[in-house]
Write a protein that holds these residues in place. Structure first.
Motif, mmCIF file in Angstrom:
data_model
loop_
_atom_site.group_PDB
_atom_site.id
_atom_site.type_symbol
_atom_site.label_atom_id
_atom_site.label_comp_id
_atom_site.label_asym_id
_atom_site.label_seq_id
_atom_site.Cartn_x
_atom_site.Cartn_y
_atom_site.Cartn_z
ATOM 1 N N SER A 92 0.803 -1.218 0.000
ATOM 2 C CA SER A 92 0.000 0.000 0.000
ATOM 3 C C SER A 92 0.838 1.271 0.000
ATOM 4 O O SER A 92 0.336 2.361 -0.239
ATOM 5 N N GLN A 93 2.125 1.127 0.267
ATOM 6 C CA GLN A 93 2.979 2.297 0.404
ATOM 7 C C GLN A 93 3.314 2.895 -0.959
ATOM 8 O O GLN A 93 3.793 2.205 -1.846
ATOM 9 N N GLU A 94 3.037 4.168 -1.113
ATOM 10 C CA GLU A 94 3.421 4.850 -2.345
ATOM 11 C C GLU A 94 4.723 5.585 -2.066
ATOM 12 O O GLU A 94 4.761 6.696 -1.614
ATOM 13 N N ASP A 95 5.814 4.897 -2.382
ATOM 14 C CA ASP A 95 7.124 5.441 -2.060
ATOM 15 C C ASP A 95 8.039 5.210 -3.242
ATOM 16 O O ASP A 95 7.663 4.587 -4.226
ATOM 17 N N SER A 96 9.257 5.681 -3.142
ATOM 18 C CA SER A 96 10.230 5.482 -4.209
ATOM 19 C C SER A 96 10.441 4.000 -4.447
ATOM 20 O O SER A 96 10.494 3.201 -3.507
ATOM 21 N N PHE A 97 10.595 3.644 -5.709
ATOM 22 C CA PHE A 97 10.728 2.237 -6.073
ATOM 23 C C PHE A 97 11.947 1.609 -5.404
ATOM 24 O O PHE A 97 11.902 0.457 -4.961
ATOM 25 N N HIS A 98 13.041 2.363 -5.332
ATOM 26 C CA HIS A 98 14.260 1.788 -4.738
ATOM 27 C C HIS A 98 14.034 1.419 -3.280
ATOM 28 O O HIS A 98 14.595 0.434 -2.782
ATOM 29 N N LYS A 99 13.175 2.174 -2.585
ATOM 30 C CA LYS A 99 12.895 1.854 -1.187
ATOM 31 C C LYS A 99 12.094 0.563 -1.075
ATOM 32 O O LYS A 99 12.314 -0.230 -0.158
ATOM 33 N N GLN A 100 11.173 0.354 -1.996
ATOM 34 C CA GLN A 100 10.382 -0.872 -1.985
ATOM 35 C C GLN A 100 11.273 -2.090 -2.236
ATOM 36 O O GLN A 100 11.136 -3.125 -1.579
ATOM 37 N N VAL A 101 12.183 -1.950 -3.204
ATOM 38 C CA VAL A 101 13.095 -3.058 -3.514
ATOM 39 C C VAL A 101 14.008 -3.346 -2.337
ATOM 40 O O VAL A 101 14.213 -4.508 -1.948
ATOM 41 N N MET A 102 14.548 -2.298 -1.736
ATOM 42 C CA MET A 102 15.479 -2.493 -0.620
ATOM 43 C C MET A 102 14.776 -3.013 0.618
ATOM 44 O O MET A 102 15.358 -3.775 1.394
ATOM 45 N N GLU A 103 13.517 -2.625 0.806
ATOM 46 C CA GLU A 103 12.746 -3.168 1.926
ATOM 47 C C GLU A 103 12.509 -4.661 1.733
ATOM 48 O O GLU A 103 12.601 -5.451 2.684
ATOM 49 N N LYS A 104 12.235 -5.054 0.504
ATOM 50 C CA LYS A 104 12.061 -6.476 0.193
ATOM 51 C C LYS A 104 13.353 -7.239 0.476
ATOM 52 O O LYS A 104 13.331 -8.348 1.031
ATOM 53 N N ASP A 105 14.486 -6.645 0.119
ATOM 54 C CA ASP A 105 15.780 -7.270 0.408
ATOM 55 C C ASP A 105 16.000 -7.413 1.910
ATOM 56 O O ASP A 105 16.507 -8.437 2.386
ATOM 57 N N ARG A 106 15.613 -6.383 2.641
ATOM 58 C CA ARG A 106 15.792 -6.430 4.097
ATOM 59 C C ARG A 106 14.988 -7.569 4.706
ATOM 60 O O ARG A 106 15.471 -8.281 5.597
ATOM 61 N N GLN A 107 13.774 -7.753 4.214
ATOM 62 C CA GLN A 107 12.944 -8.826 4.727
ATOM 63 C C GLN A 107 13.525 -10.191 4.370
ATOM 64 O O GLN A 107 13.447 -11.146 5.152
ATOM 65 N N SER A 108 14.122 -10.294 3.188
ATOM 66 C CA SER A 108 14.761 -11.549 2.783
ATOM 67 C C SER A 108 15.948 -11.872 3.684
ATOM 68 O O SER A 108 16.185 -13.033 4.029
ATOM 69 N N ILE A 109 16.683 -10.851 4.071
ATOM 70 C CA ILE A 109 17.812 -11.047 4.984
ATOM 71 C C ILE A 109 17.312 -11.511 6.349
ATOM 72 O O ILE A 109 17.877 -12.430 6.962
ATOM 73 N N VAL A 241 20.080 -12.260 -3.989
ATOM 74 C CA VAL A 241 21.350 -11.523 -3.969
ATOM 75 C C VAL A 241 21.635 -10.906 -2.602
ATOM 76 O O VAL A 241 22.720 -11.097 -2.028
ATOM 77 N N ALA A 242 20.678 -10.161 -2.054
ATOM 78 C CA ALA A 242 20.919 -9.468 -0.783
ATOM 79 C C ALA A 242 21.190 -10.429 0.368
ATOM 80 O O ALA A 242 22.205 -10.298 1.065
ATOM 81 N N PRO A 243 20.312 -11.420 0.624
ATOM 82 C CA PRO A 243 20.599 -12.339 1.731
ATOM 83 C C PRO A 243 21.823 -13.209 1.475
ATOM 84 O O PRO A 243 22.529 -13.564 2.420
ATOM 85 N N LEU A 244 22.093 -13.545 0.211
ATOM 86 C CA LEU A 244 23.262 -14.366 -0.102
ATOM 87 C C LEU A 244 24.546 -13.639 0.254
ATOM 88 O O LEU A 244 25.410 -14.179 0.950
ATOM 89 N N PHE A 245 24.687 -12.396 -0.195
ATOM 90 C CA PHE A 245 25.914 -11.649 0.094
ATOM 91 C C PHE A 245 26.007 -11.305 1.581
ATOM 92 O O PHE A 245 27.104 -11.263 2.148
ATOM 93 N N SER A 246 24.869 -11.075 2.219
ATOM 94 C CA SER A 246 24.889 -10.813 3.652
ATOM 95 C C SER A 246 25.391 -12.033 4.419
ATOM 96 O O SER A 246 26.218 -11.917 5.338
ATOM 97 N N PHE A 247 24.910 -13.219 4.031
ATOM 98 C CA PHE A 247 25.361 -14.428 4.718
ATOM 99 C C PHE A 247 26.831 -14.724 4.415
ATOM 100 O O PHE A 247 27.581 -15.132 5.309
ATOM 101 N N MET A 248 27.249 -14.526 3.169
ATOM 102 C CA MET A 248 28.661 -14.748 2.841
ATOM 103 C C MET A 248 29.547 -13.790 3.636
ATOM 104 O O MET A 248 30.640 -14.166 4.084
ATOM 105 N N ASN A 249 29.072 -12.566 3.832
ATOM 106 C CA ASN A 249 29.819 -11.616 4.646
ATOM 107 C C ASN A 249 29.930 -12.105 6.087
ATOM 108 O O ASN A 249 30.954 -11.916 6.751
ATOM 109 N N ALA A 250 28.862 -12.761 6.581
ATOM 110 C CA ALA A 250 28.894 -13.330 7.930
ATOM 111 C C ALA A 250 29.933 -14.442 8.026
ATOM 112 O O ALA A 250 30.610 -14.604 9.051
ATOM 113 N N ILE A 251 30.078 -15.228 6.959
ATOM 114 C CA ILE A 251 31.098 -16.282 6.940
ATOM 115 C C ILE A 251 32.495 -15.678 6.993
ATOM 116 O O ILE A 251 33.349 -16.103 7.778
ATOM 117 N N VAL A 252 32.734 -14.669 6.159
ATOM 118 C CA VAL A 252 34.046 -14.009 6.138
ATOM 119 C C VAL A 252 34.338 -13.361 7.492
ATOM 120 O O VAL A 252 35.450 -13.487 8.026
#
Length: 286
Positions: A92-109, A241-252
């Motif tokens: 329902s949020q009418e916001d910038s598209f990049h924010k919607q994509v990044m919020e989705k990434d955050r939830q995936s993480i 992509v977002a959760p994968l790189f976040s988890f790989m960063n946790a490994i490193v």
């Protein structure tokens, strides 16, 4: 999460319909907490009795007990900012598209964080710390992630190799592996046969295999000593992509903690090599 381990341990003995449910709930575990047995069966396309028998196969007294455990996990232990609570807000949020994509990434993480077993993570980091040699494999869409991971691990430890079947003799590379080797294999849907074939060869060398995929039931699980599921809503590497790189960063990061003295010495050695002709200097460098 305990559900992932129980499914993996009992998957082979499940019926075809139960396996269908197992695959579904690994991607949508919160549905157990929110749906009745009949509702869940309707979503998956199986009978209510199959849902109940699935609960029995995991060692629960019935679906009610399984649901109770899942509700305790998600609504007591999990932070209130769960993906389900944000779904309607996102839509329902009418916001910038990049924010919607990044919020989705955050939830995936956040979902991936919940799926990663802490004991398995610690065991994997320990094996990487003690390994005489580390190899990383990822093909096609998994190639950039594998490249980044091998480079980053190489900053922490010596003898880290990025497996490149297109430019090297894989048989020769695999023949150098042994029980002191750790191989990280990244494999996402659609699962490449070449990746699985190489994984099978690696396993025969008795190397320790760390699998990273989008499901605990992904084909790579057959050859993995430990498997980490990265959440991908649509079974797409782009979503992961977002959760994968976040988890790989946790490994490193975990390896840096384990190898803090060696890492510090490697950094000092790295910085002592003249490199002014490679990098543009900034005010911060002076």
């Amino acid at each position: 999460m305990i559900l992932h381990n129980l499914i993996r341990d009992n998957f082979v003995s499940m019926s075809k319909s139960q396996k269908k449910m197992a695959t579904y709930v690994l991607d949508h575990p919160r549905d157990i907490a929110l749906c009745s047995a009949a509702e869940l069966g309707g979503r998956i396309g199986i009978s209510e009795s199959t849902v109940i028998r699935f609960s029995y196969s995991l060692g629960f007294s019935g679906y009610v007990e399984l649901q109770k455990r899942m509700r305790e996990h998600f609504f007591i232990n999990e932070p209130t900012t769960s993906p389900y609570q944000h779904t309607e807000i996102e839509l329902s949020q009418e916001d910038s598209f990049h924010k919607q994509v990044m919020e989705k990434d955050r939830q995936s993480i956040l979902t991936t964080m919940d799926q990663i077993d802490a004991a398995s993570y610690y065991a994997a980091v320990q094996r990487l710390s003690k390994a005489k040699a580390i190899y990383v494999l990822g093909l096609r869409t998994s190639y950039p992630a594998a490249n980044w991971l091998s480079f980053s691990l190489g900053l922490v430890k010596e003898n880290v190799h990025f497996i490149r079947p297109d430019t090297e003799d894989v048989i020769r590379t695999v023949s150098q592996m042994n029980s002191n080797s750790v191989v990280i294999i990244i494999s996402f849907h659609r699962y490449l046969k070449e990746t699985l074939q190489i994984a099978e060869l690696v396993k025969k060398q008795k190397a320790y295999v760390i699998g990273i995929s989008d499901s605990m039931l992904a084909p790579i699980h057959e050859f993995s000593d430990v498997l980490f599921p990265v959440f991908s809503q649509n079974k797409s590497t782009f979503d992961a992509v977002a959760p994968l790189f976040s988890f790989m960063n946790a490994i490193v990061s975990g390896l840096i903690v384990e190898q803090k003295d060696a890492f510090k010495n490697r950094q000092i050695m790295y910085q002592s090599i003249p490199s002014h002709f490679l990098f543009e200097s900034t005010d911060e460098d002076s």
